[in-house]
Design a protein around this motif. Structure first.
Motif, PDB file in Angstrom:
ATOM      1  N   ALA A   1      60.117  58.595  55.762  1.00  0.00           N
ATOM      2  CA  ALA A   1      59.732  59.767  55.222  1.00  0.00           C
ATOM      3  C   ALA A   1      60.080  61.217  55.878  1.00  0.00           C
ATOM      4  CB  ALA A   1      58.052  59.652  54.596  1.00  0.00           C
ATOM      5  N   ALA A   2      59.466  61.114  57.182  1.00  0.00           N
ATOM      6  CA  ALA A   2      59.876  62.461  58.003  1.00  0.00           C
ATOM      7  C   ALA A   2      60.919  62.650  58.270  1.00  0.00           C
ATOM      8  CB  ALA A   2      58.825  62.211  59.399  1.00  0.00           C
ATOM      9  N   ALA A   3      61.952  61.757  58.410  1.00  0.00           N
ATOM     10  CA  ALA A   3      63.371  61.677  58.430  1.00  0.00           C
ATOM     11  C   ALA A   3      64.094  62.496  57.067  1.00  0.00           C
ATOM     12  CB  ALA A   3      64.191  60.567  58.784  1.00  0.00           C
ATOM     13  N   ALA A   4      63.677  61.984  55.957  1.00  0.00           N
ATOM     14  CA  ALA A   4      64.115  62.363  54.531  1.00  0.00           C
ATOM     15  C   ALA A   4      63.842  63.990  54.383  1.00  0.00           C
ATOM     16  CB  ALA A   4      63.429  61.670  53.567  1.00  0.00           C
TER      17      ALA A   4
ATOM     18  N   ASP B   1      65.972  63.103  46.434  1.00  0.00           N
ATOM     19  CA  ASP B   1      66.221  61.975  47.462  1.00  0.00           C
ATOM     20  C   ASP B   1      64.869  61.780  48.377  1.00  0.00           C
ATOM     21  OD1 ASP B   1      68.476  60.911  46.545  1.00  0.00           O
ATOM     22  OD2 ASP B   1      69.734  61.532  47.897  1.00  0.00           O
ATOM     23  N   ALA B   2      64.459  62.927  48.798  1.00  0.00           N
ATOM     24  CA  ALA B   2      63.344  63.020  49.828  1.00  0.00           C
ATOM     25  C   ALA B   2      62.069  62.697  49.104  1.00  0.00           C
ATOM     26  CB  ALA B   2      63.200  64.206  50.341  1.00  0.00           C
ATOM     27  N   GLU B   3      61.916  62.988  47.743  1.00  0.00           N
ATOM     28  CA  GLU B   3      60.868  62.806  47.110  1.00  0.00           C
ATOM     29  C   GLU B   3      60.584  60.925  46.816  1.00  0.00           C
ATOM     30  OE1 GLU B   3      57.927  64.648  45.628  1.00  0.00           O
ATOM     31  OE2 GLU B   3      58.919  65.761  47.595  1.00  0.00           O
ATOM     32  N   ALA B   4      61.996  60.625  46.423  1.00  0.00           N
ATOM     33  CA  ALA B   4      61.977  59.107  46.413  1.00  0.00           C
ATOM     34  C   ALA B   4      61.795  58.204  47.727  1.00  0.00           C
ATOM     35  CB  ALA B   4      63.247  58.629  45.553  1.00  0.00           C
ATOM     36  N   ILE B   5      62.279  58.714  48.591  1.00  0.00           N
ATOM     37  CA  ILE B   5      61.681  57.930  49.870  1.00  0.00           C
ATOM     38  C   ILE B   5      60.359  58.034  50.443  1.00  0.00           C
ATOM     39  CG2 ILE B   5      62.585  58.128  52.479  1.00  0.00           C
ATOM     40  CD1 ILE B   5      65.348  58.888  51.551  1.00  0.00           C
ATOM     41  N   ARG B   6      59.883  59.426  49.867  1.00  0.00           N
ATOM     42  CA  ARG B   6      58.202  59.403  50.270  1.00  0.00           C
ATOM     43  C   ARG B   6      57.544  58.566  49.442  1.00  0.00           C
ATOM     44  NH1 ARG B   6      57.211  65.733  50.192  1.00  0.00           N
ATOM     45  NH2 ARG B   6      55.196  64.893  50.415  1.00  0.00           N
TER      46      ARG B   6
ATOM     47  N   ARG C   1      55.759  47.825  59.954  1.00  0.00           N
ATOM     48  CA  ARG C   1      56.323  48.392  58.607  1.00  0.00           C
ATOM     49  C   ARG C   1      55.617  49.769  58.215  1.00  0.00           C
ATOM     50  NH1 ARG C   1      58.490  44.343  55.211  1.00  0.00           N
ATOM     51  NH2 ARG C   1      57.375  45.377  53.252  1.00  0.00           N
ATOM     52  N   LYS C   2      54.268  50.013  58.505  1.00  0.00           N
ATOM     53  CA  LYS C   2      53.672  51.507  58.043  1.00  0.00           C
ATOM     54  C   LYS C   2      54.551  52.520  58.874  1.00  0.00           C
ATOM     55  CE  LYS C   2      49.514  51.860  57.165  1.00  0.00           C
ATOM     56  NZ  LYS C   2      47.999  51.665  57.656  1.00  0.00           N
ATOM     57  N   VAL C   3      54.603  52.172  60.398  1.00  0.00           N
ATOM     58  CA  VAL C   3      55.234  53.128  61.185  1.00  0.00           C
ATOM     59  C   VAL C   3      56.751  53.456  60.774  1.00  0.00           C
ATOM     60  CG1 VAL C   3      56.163  53.408  63.548  1.00  0.00           C
ATOM     61  CG2 VAL C   3      53.927  52.653  63.306  1.00  0.00           C
ATOM     62  N   ALA C   4      57.496  52.443  60.294  1.00  0.00           N
ATOM     63  CA  ALA C   4      58.894  52.554  59.724  1.00  0.00           C
ATOM     64  C   ALA C   4      58.885  53.524  58.683  1.00  0.00           C
ATOM     65  CB  ALA C   4      59.499  51.372  59.792  1.00  0.00           C
ATOM     66  N   ALA C   5      57.786  53.089  57.695  1.00  0.00           N
ATOM     67  CA  ALA C   5      57.919  53.726  56.676  1.00  0.00           C
ATOM     68  C   ALA C   5      57.557  55.390  56.704  1.00  0.00           C
ATOM     69  CB  ALA C   5      56.742  53.173  55.133  1.00  0.00           C
ATOM     70  N   GLY C   6      56.563  55.553  57.540  1.00  0.00           N
ATOM     71  CA  GLY C   6      56.318  57.119  57.923  1.00  0.00           C
ATOM     72  C   GLY C   6      57.504  57.700  58.401  1.00  0.00           C
TER      73      GLY C   6
END
Length: 433
Positions: free
Chosen positions: A321-324, A256-261, A313-318
């Motif tokens: 990923a950190a949350a995952a 899950d974390a890999e996919a989210i990253r 959008r970049k901030v949210a994506a980062g």
């Protein structure tokens, strides 16, 4: 971990392996009934089918999010009057365009697609094994209640026999009516408990049916004891060195974390949009002495990395990923805690059984002695009832300890992904070649 856990090729019901080969026929039958119930849960659970369909939706949406978008066709005509009549200098244009991914975006799309496929496979593995585990828990619950009901049913039958004997003695004037009444009250109380336990048995049967429908296999007397012989508790040293990372629940969380990253990388690379290429054909009509002609054109629109929307959008994506990554670590801690708790429960249940089982073997002889003494009038009804109660309490305690031990071993098998600890209808995992 990625290489070992990427591909899930489907589920198979485990055949009874070498660890069951030396067990008695009734032991194998207990395991077979449990495995059949698990397999039925894999095909009969509406909730499981719903979750698996959700995974298909997730995979399709992930593939769609990586696509650059649909091509388009644009028709344009100019030189129309207010009455929509065509003027002599009317011009026609046809445009065909399509968005596309830049090389960096293409790599992000590929990684996202692969990571999502791995995530969905692992989630399917975990969801099916969780469904199998839940079916096993409900089957063990049902078996436990059934055995407790059997103990209580025998107790009621013995009290009926004692009541008939007391009534016969009362007719002969050997006992007082109050003694008959006391046995009758005990019989009524235990009959009420039995009715309540039978109702619980029906409720547990219904809960199991919800998962496996008509494929459910019921339990038989002695199934709990038989299953203990074909399951095992890992040693303390193995638990100390065990890792939950091989279990389906952690594998699912990890992928899950890999996919989210991977999705975060894709969102970052496409935060400001994708380029668009357009091919254009124009027709210029003849006008006076000017000859008409056709012209081709080509245009390219490239998004500029400017604007608040793209940055956010970049901030949210980062952050996603950190949350995952943090959730994966939290899942590891939780699963390790569950593993230690299950091991402690198994050890405690085994300790109880070591004390109880030698006594269980002696209960029939003790029960027969009490019954004969009561029949011959050597002991009072109070001593007889109290003795029976103590014997049945030991039986009930033994049933509870067996159920707790099997539940703990089931939990360890699921957490560690080790079907040698408990018979499971499992998924097979192939390594990447």
């Amino acid at each position: 971990m990625k290489g070992n856990l990427r591909n899930i090729v489907g589920y198979v019901v485990m055949a009874l392996g070498p660890c069951w080969a030396t067990a008695a026929d009734d032991q194998a039958t207990a395991a077979e009934r449990l495995l059949a119930t698990q397999a039925a849960a894999l095909t009969g659970s509406a909730e499981l089918r719903s979750r698996l369909e959700d995974l298909r939706v997730e995979e399709a949406l992930a593939r769609a999010s990586g696509a650059p978008g649909s091509p388009f066709l644009e028709l344009q005509t100019e030189g129309r009057s207010s009455s929509l009549d065509r003027r002599p200098n009317a011009q026609d244009t046809v445009r065909v365009g399509a968005p596309f991914n830049l090389p960096g975006q293409t790599g992000s799309v590929r990684r996202h697609t692969e990571a999502t496929a791995g995530r969905v496979s692992a989630r399917r593995w975990a969801e099916e094994l969780v469904a199998v585990a839940e079916a096993s828990r409900r089957w063990l619950d049902l078996a436990s209640v059934a055995e407790r009901s059997a103990v209580l049913r025998e107790r009621v039958a013995r009290l009926e026999e004692a009541l008939a004997l007391q009534e016969a003695k009362f007719q002969l004037g050997e006992v007082a009516g109050t003694e008959v009444r006391q046995v009758d009250l005990e019989h009524v109380r235990e009959s009420s408990r039995l009715a309540s336990l039978d109702a619980e048995l029906q409720a547990r049967t219904q809960r199991l049916w919800e998962l496996c429908r008509d494929g459910c296999e019921g339990s038989a007397a002695g199934d709990l004891a038989a299953l203990i012989l074909v399951t095992q508790t890992p040693g303390a040293e193995k638990i100390a060195n065990a890792s939950v990372e091989s279990g389906p629940i952690f594998v699912s969380a990890y992928l899950d974390a890999e996919a989210i990253r991977a999705r975060s990388d894709l969102e970052t690379s496409t935060a400001w949009g994708r380029p668009v290429i357009i091919a254009e054909w124009e027709h210029f009509p003849s006008f006076g002495e000017l000859q008409g002609y056709n012209a081709w054109g080509l245009s390219l629109a490239v998004p500029l990395p400017l604007g608040r929307e793209g940055r956010q959008r970049k901030v949210a994506a980062g952050a996603e990923a950190a949350a995952a990554v943090a959730r994966t670590e939290a899942t590891r801690v939780e699963l390790e805690s569950r593993m230690r708790a299950a091991y402690a429960a198994a050890v405690q249940a085994q300790s109880r059984l070591r004390v109880l089982e030698p006594v269980i073997d002696e209960l029939p002889e003790t029960e027969h002695s009490l019954r004969e003494q009561f029949r011959l009038g050597s002991i009072s009804y109070l001593v007889y009832i109290d003795g029976l109660s103590r014997l049945d309490d030991v039986r009930m305690e033994c049933v509870g300890a067996r159920a707790e031990l099997l539940m703990a071993r089931l939990e360890l098998a699921v957490l560690l992904g080790d079907t040698g600890l408990f018979p499971l209808a499992v998924l097979t995992v192939e390594e990447d070649s």
